[in-house]
Enzyme design. Structure first.
Site, PDB file in Angstrom:
ATOM      1  N   GLU A 158       0.823  -1.204   0.000  1.00 20.93           N
ATOM      2  CA  GLU A 158       0.000   0.000   0.000  1.00 20.93           C
ATOM      3  C   GLU A 158       0.861   1.259   0.000  1.00 20.93           C
ATOM      4  OE1 GLU A 158      -4.257  -1.020   2.194  1.00 20.93           O
ATOM      5  OE2 GLU A 158      -2.665  -0.063   3.334  1.00 20.93           O
ATOM      6  N   GLU A 247      -6.679  -6.791  -0.854  1.00 16.05           N
ATOM      7  CA  GLU A 247      -6.978  -6.598   0.570  1.00 16.05           C
ATOM      8  C   GLU A 247      -8.301  -5.865   0.714  1.00 16.05           C
ATOM      9  OE1 GLU A 247      -3.775  -5.125   3.090  1.00 16.05           O
ATOM     10  OE2 GLU A 247      -5.210  -3.878   4.182  1.00 16.05           O
TER      11      GLU A 247
END
Length: 324
Positions: A158, A247
């Site tokens: 991320e 995710e």
């Protein structure tokens, strides 16, 4: 005639049993990119669904073992799992590379044995600051797993509030290290703002390499992760950007917060409509909304229903229903 009928019945039973025994990788083979989609060996989206292990640090580390992978594959019916190798803070790959690699390899090897897909995730918010370490890690993984269809490389979990140019520059250094050894396996690239700015990536995608897809993350109850975020992903999909939801959680972006079932159902309907593969966050017994396990749940899997959190019960139910 009776003998012939008996043989035909036996043959039908054997064939049905063989079909039932097919694993996710048997069915789908090596994943590639075609027409802006992740597709299987038959040219159709496989829509894999599964679970992410937590950071390979702290409470989640104890679940990095073959028994847990086996349980996720056989009981939860996961067709993909994610090994989220913590890079930072202390105790992660930067300080303990051998330990972290050992944890990842134990998970990946069992996933291969179970015939399911596995994401090797460089779980880092600052990948652009760790390029030499990432290059070395992925080169080693690509040498070890080259051509193994189960393996997917997720090269930066991320990126935070970082420009797409920075993320793209990172990817353009890591991808060639993988491709030196593994020319074909799927590679997943992150996007800015915690994998939400996929529309920005779609406007200037990575070129010069095949089988590159992009991660998209959401937390179903997070107020800012509703229609506006779906619209960004819809735009990216329309522009031909291949996406995988590497995710997502049932609660809020903090990992905690409220578990809103209606908002979860809306997100699940959207994912199913777009035939996207997804991985739910996460296997840990930490006291958080998105944790799948109650405190003290055994480190070797075999969890009873009362050892699952509401999130764990819901995700197990969804996987067993959708991955039939």
């Amino acid at each position: 005639m009776r003998r012939m009928m008996a043989l035909l019945l036996l043959l039908g039973f054997v064939l049905n049993t063989a079909a039932f025994a097919q694993t996710a990788v048997d069915k789908n083979g090596a994943l590639t990119i075609a027409g802006g989609k992740i597709v299987n060996k038959n040219g159709v989206p496989p829509q894999l669904r599964g679970i992410s292990l937590s950071w390979s640090l702290w409470a989640g580390q104890k679940y990095y073992n073959p028994a847990v992978v086996n349980w996720l594959a056989t009981d939860f019916k996961a067709t993909i799992i994610r090994a989220s190798m913590g890079v930072q803070p202390y105790g992660g790959y930067l300080q303990q590379p051998d330990l972290q690699k050992q944890l990842i390899v134990s998970v990946v090897d069992e996933a291969i044995k179970q015939g399911i897909y596995v994401l090797i995730d460089w779980h880092d918010h600052n990948g652009h600051l760790h390029i030499p370490q990432s290059k070395a890690f992925f080169a080693e993984m690509a040498k070890k797993y080259k051509g193994v269809p189960n393996v997917i490389y997720e090269i930066w979990n991320e990126p935070e509030r970082i420009s797409w140019d920075t993320v793209k520059n990172y990817a353009m250094q890591i991808i060639p290290e993988i491709r030196k050894y593994d020319p074909d396996n799927l590679i997943i690239v992150g996007s800015p703002k915690w994998d939400q700015d996929v529309d920005v990536a779609a406007a200037s995608p990575i070129k010069g390499f095949k089988n590159i897809a992009y991660s998209f993350h959401f937390y179903a109850t997070e107020p800012s992760h509703q229609d506006g975020l779906r619209a960004k992903a819809d735009k990216a999909i329309k522009m031909g950007l291949p996406l995988m939801v590497t995710e997502w959680g049932v609660g809020e972006a903090s990992g905690d917060g409220y578990f809103d079932m209606e908002k979860n159902k809306k997100w699940m309907a959207w994912v199913e409509q777009n035939k996207l593969s997804w991985v739910n966050w996460n296997v840990t017994d930490k006291r958080e909304t998105t944790a799948l396990l109650q405190a003290g749940a055994p480190a070797a899997g075999g969890w009873l229903i009362n050892q699952l959190t509401p999130a764990g019960f819901y995700i197990r139910e969804q996987l067993r229903l959708l991955n039939k």
